[in-house]
Design a protein around this motif. Sequence first.
Motif, PDB file in Angstrom:
ATOM      1  N   PHE A  99      74.351  49.314  38.286  1.00 13.19           N
ATOM      2  CA  PHE A  99      74.449  49.769  39.678  1.00 13.19           C
ATOM      3  C   PHE A  99      73.215  49.397  40.500  1.00 13.19           C
ATOM      4  O   PHE A  99      72.094  49.526  40.017  1.00 13.19           O
ATOM      5  CB  PHE A  99      74.628  51.286  39.709  1.00 13.19           C
ATOM      6  CG  PHE A  99      75.869  51.726  38.997  1.00 13.19           C
ATOM      7  CD1 PHE A  99      77.081  51.786  39.671  1.00 13.19           C
ATOM      8  CD2 PHE A  99      75.837  52.053  37.650  1.00 13.19           C
ATOM      9  CE1 PHE A  99      78.229  52.163  39.010  1.00 13.19           C
ATOM     10  CE2 PHE A  99      76.986  52.433  36.984  1.00 13.19           C
ATOM     11  CZ  PHE A  99      78.183  52.487  37.664  1.00 13.19           C
ATOM     12  N   ASP A 100      73.453  48.997  41.739  1.00  7.96           N
ATOM     13  CA  ASP A 100      72.352  48.724  42.679  1.00  7.96           C
ATOM     14  C   ASP A 100      71.545  49.976  42.993  1.00  7.96           C
ATOM     15  O   ASP A 100      70.413  49.896  43.449  1.00  7.96           O
ATOM     16  CB  ASP A 100      72.932  48.253  44.021  1.00  7.96           C
ATOM     17  CG  ASP A 100      73.050  46.758  44.084  1.00  7.96           C
ATOM     18  OD1 ASP A 100      73.114  46.143  43.010  1.00  7.96           O
ATOM     19  OD2 ASP A 100      73.085  46.218  45.203  1.00  7.96           O
ATOM     20  N   HIS A 136      69.620  47.224  46.154  1.00  7.88           N
ATOM     21  CA  HIS A 136      68.782  46.184  45.545  1.00  7.88           C
ATOM     22  C   HIS A 136      68.005  46.726  44.336  1.00  7.88           C
ATOM     23  O   HIS A 136      66.953  46.179  43.973  1.00  7.88           O
ATOM     24  CB  HIS A 136      67.717  45.644  46.532  1.00  7.88           C
ATOM     25  CG  HIS A 136      68.259  44.811  47.651  1.00  7.88           C
ATOM     26  ND1 HIS A 136      67.676  44.797  48.898  1.00  7.88           N
ATOM     27  CD2 HIS A 136      69.294  43.939  47.722  1.00  7.88           C
ATOM     28  CE1 HIS A 136      68.335  43.962  49.693  1.00  7.88           C
ATOM     29  NE2 HIS A 136      69.331  43.437  49.005  1.00  7.88           N
ATOM     30  N   GLY A 137      68.497  47.809  43.712  1.00  9.46           N
ATOM     31  CA  GLY A 137      67.731  48.465  42.640  1.00  9.46           C
ATOM     32  C   GLY A 137      67.384  47.541  41.482  1.00  9.46           C
ATOM     33  O   GLY A 137      66.256  47.559  40.983  1.00  9.46           O
ATOM     34  N   ASN A 181      68.388  37.870  53.151  1.00 12.18           N
ATOM     35  CA  ASN A 181      69.239  38.172  54.287  1.00 12.18           C
ATOM     36  C   ASN A 181      69.298  39.690  54.454  1.00 12.18           C
ATOM     37  O   ASN A 181      69.185  40.234  55.538  1.00 12.18           O
ATOM     38  CB  ASN A 181      70.611  37.566  54.029  1.00 12.18           C
ATOM     39  CG  ASN A 181      71.352  37.319  55.297  1.00 12.18           C
ATOM     40  OD1 ASN A 181      70.761  37.280  56.383  1.00 12.18           O
ATOM     41  ND2 ASN A 181      72.647  37.183  55.174  1.00 12.18           N
ATOM     42  N   GLY A 182      69.455  40.381  53.309  1.00 12.47           N
ATOM     43  CA  GLY A 182      69.253  41.834  53.278  1.00 12.47           C
ATOM     44  C   GLY A 182      67.790  42.070  52.927  1.00 12.47           C
ATOM     45  O   GLY A 182      67.209  41.306  52.170  1.00 12.47           O
ATOM     46  N   VAL A 183      67.198  43.128  53.486  1.00 10.36           N
ATOM     47  CA  VAL A 183      65.780  43.394  53.201  1.00 10.36           C
ATOM     48  C   VAL A 183      65.624  44.854  52.783  1.00 10.36           C
ATOM     49  O   VAL A 183      66.165  45.754  53.444  1.00 10.36           O
ATOM     50  CB  VAL A 183      64.893  43.156  54.455  1.00 10.36           C
ATOM     51  CG1 VAL A 183      63.418  43.290  54.097  1.00 10.36           C
ATOM     52  CG2 VAL A 183      65.170  41.781  55.071  1.00 10.36           C
ATOM     53  N   SER A 184      64.899  45.092  51.688  1.00  8.57           N
ATOM     54  CA  SER A 184      64.521  46.472  51.391  1.00  8.57           C
ATOM     55  C   SER A 184      63.148  46.514  50.743  1.00  8.57           C
ATOM     56  O   SER A 184      62.746  45.585  50.046  1.00  8.57           O
ATOM     57  CB  SER A 184      65.561  47.178  50.523  1.00  8.57           C
ATOM     58  OG  SER A 184      65.623  46.628  49.239  1.00  8.57           O
ATOM     59  N   VAL A 214      60.131  55.871  43.991  1.00  5.19           N
ATOM     60  CA  VAL A 214      59.883  57.171  44.620  1.00  5.19           C
ATOM     61  C   VAL A 214      60.357  57.193  46.076  1.00  5.19           C
ATOM     62  O   VAL A 214      60.540  58.255  46.666  1.00  5.19           O
ATOM     63  CB  VAL A 214      58.407  57.630  44.523  1.00  5.19           C
ATOM     64  CG1 VAL A 214      58.040  57.923  43.081  1.00  5.19           C
ATOM     65  CG2 VAL A 214      57.447  56.630  45.120  1.00  5.19           C
ATOM     66  N   ASP A 215      60.559  56.008  46.649  1.00  8.50           N
ATOM     67  CA  ASP A 215      61.186  55.947  47.978  1.00  8.50           C
ATOM     68  C   ASP A 215      61.614  54.509  48.231  1.00  8.50           C
ATOM     69  O   ASP A 215      61.033  53.572  47.676  1.00  8.50           O
ATOM     70  CB  ASP A 215      60.233  56.409  49.083  1.00  8.50           C
ATOM     71  CG  ASP A 215      61.002  56.927  50.311  1.00  8.50           C
ATOM     72  OD1 ASP A 215      62.242  56.752  50.373  1.00  8.50           O
ATOM     73  OD2 ASP A 215      60.358  57.519  51.203  1.00  8.50           O
ATOM     74  N   THR A 216      62.619  54.342  49.054  1.00  6.12           N
ATOM     75  CA  THR A 216      63.096  53.001  49.365  1.00  6.12           C
ATOM     76  C   THR A 216      63.636  52.975  50.784  1.00  6.12           C
ATOM     77  O   THR A 216      64.052  54.012  51.314  1.00  6.12           O
ATOM     78  CB  THR A 216      64.144  52.553  48.326  1.00  6.12           C
ATOM     79  OG1 THR A 216      64.370  51.148  48.482  1.00  6.12           O
ATOM     80  CG2 THR A 216      65.470  53.288  48.471  1.00  6.12           C
ATOM     81  N   SER A 217      63.589  51.773  51.412  1.00 11.68           N
ATOM     82  CA  SER A 217      63.888  51.729  52.843  1.00 11.68           C
ATOM     83  C   SER A 217      65.375  51.769  53.174  1.00 11.68           C
ATOM     84  O   SER A 217      65.754  52.247  54.241  1.00 11.68           O
ATOM     85  CB  SER A 217      63.245  50.483  53.466  1.00 11.68           C
ATOM     86  OG  SER A 217      63.780  49.312  52.889  1.00 11.68           O
TER      87      SER A 217
END
Length: 397
Positions: free
Chosen positions: A145-146, A178-179, A209-212, A222-225
């Motif tokens: 899983f992402d 994007h995990g 194209n995707g950004v995180s 601990v955190d993601t955008s």
Amino acid sequence: MSKTIAINAGSSSLKWQLYLMPEEEVIAKGLIERIGLNDAISTVKFDGKEEKQVLAIADHTQAVKILLDDLMRLGIIKSYDEITGVGHRVVAGGEHFKDSALVDEDVIQKVEELTLLAPLHNGANAAGIRAFKEILPDITSVVVFDTSFHTSMPEKAYRYPLPSKYYRENQVRKYGAHGTSHEYVAQEAAKIMGKPLEDLKLVTAHIGNGVSITAIDSGKSVDTSMGFTPLAGVMMGTRTGDIDPAIIPYLLEHSDDFQTAEDISRILNRESGLLGVSEVSNDMRDVMAAMEQGDAKSQLAYDMFIDRIVKYIGQYLAVLSGADGIIFTAGIGENDPKVRQDIIRHFEWAGAKLDASKNEVRPVKGLISTEDASLKVLVIPTDEELVIARDVERLKK
Ligand code: ADP
């Protein structure tokens, strides 16, 4: 020695990569596009060659049959028995899937239920899983899983300050995305930095194209955008990233083309970002080319893109109370020295300093900061398919 196939199924496509495991050697890879049409295209790359076929493919089950036939026809495998494992990328794992999982009927049903959270993706992912189950029922089948890497986020980070009932009743919270990419580049960075991942604080920047952007402490997100969906966070190729939510009811009242849930979703997801601001392209290479020709809208789009990334990296340096490394990955992060330079010059105060000659090398992998930089900067090419293949090995009975 076994062969494992990593599958990334989209609504009308199926991307695959065949590995020799545990050697992690790519034997062949390919893409089936336009599933559901009479002129679908199946491309196979192996041994430095490329083979393309145009044919009618009704659904994902047929696409899987064609892929397996291609492997036999091209002599890549001699019998189906050589394939001992399959791993499927799934976009939304919700709160349920904290790790990759072996596929059974219950898992497939849960993936289908989670279609609610990723309407464009999970249905296609489930179709790919069912297709393999039907044709190769006895091989190890794993879902990756992402979102699962981000299930370690603390509640204060993943909850939104909405009335709690929307979390309880509608599962509205941050899941991230994007995990597999963030996890993989963090692991690879630790190897290059010569320290256990458990001893490192890292900010990973997946810029394609995707950004995180993700804050990683001791190997845990601990955190993601990205948020409830992959629309949140920084500005992207066609997605807004964070905007003031009040813009939505305002435009509903005041703009004729902003009227239905479908309009809103299309405009925010597909018509915004670099494309929406530059009015040139969603592709960074085109935006930069126009910018170099003096196009002011492209220059603005580029400046905004860098600005949003800088702000998220800055936030996460604070969330982590300082970090050991910033890692760039994905199409832009891996390939664009100017983007990296324009971002990192904002972090010299924090101890990051680029070695200009290392930053310019192409292709680049590894450290690009100076020897004496206390905040290291690395480029790590992402490899989501390899994470999938590794997880199949790890979960094999
Ligand atoms: P996705 O999120 O769709 O997987 P990618 O990771 O492939 O996207 O990234 C696509 C982006 O990478 C595009 O904006 C493209 O312009 C950019 N890109 C690819 N190669 C280069 C390059 N050599 N220089 C600058 N940007 C590049």
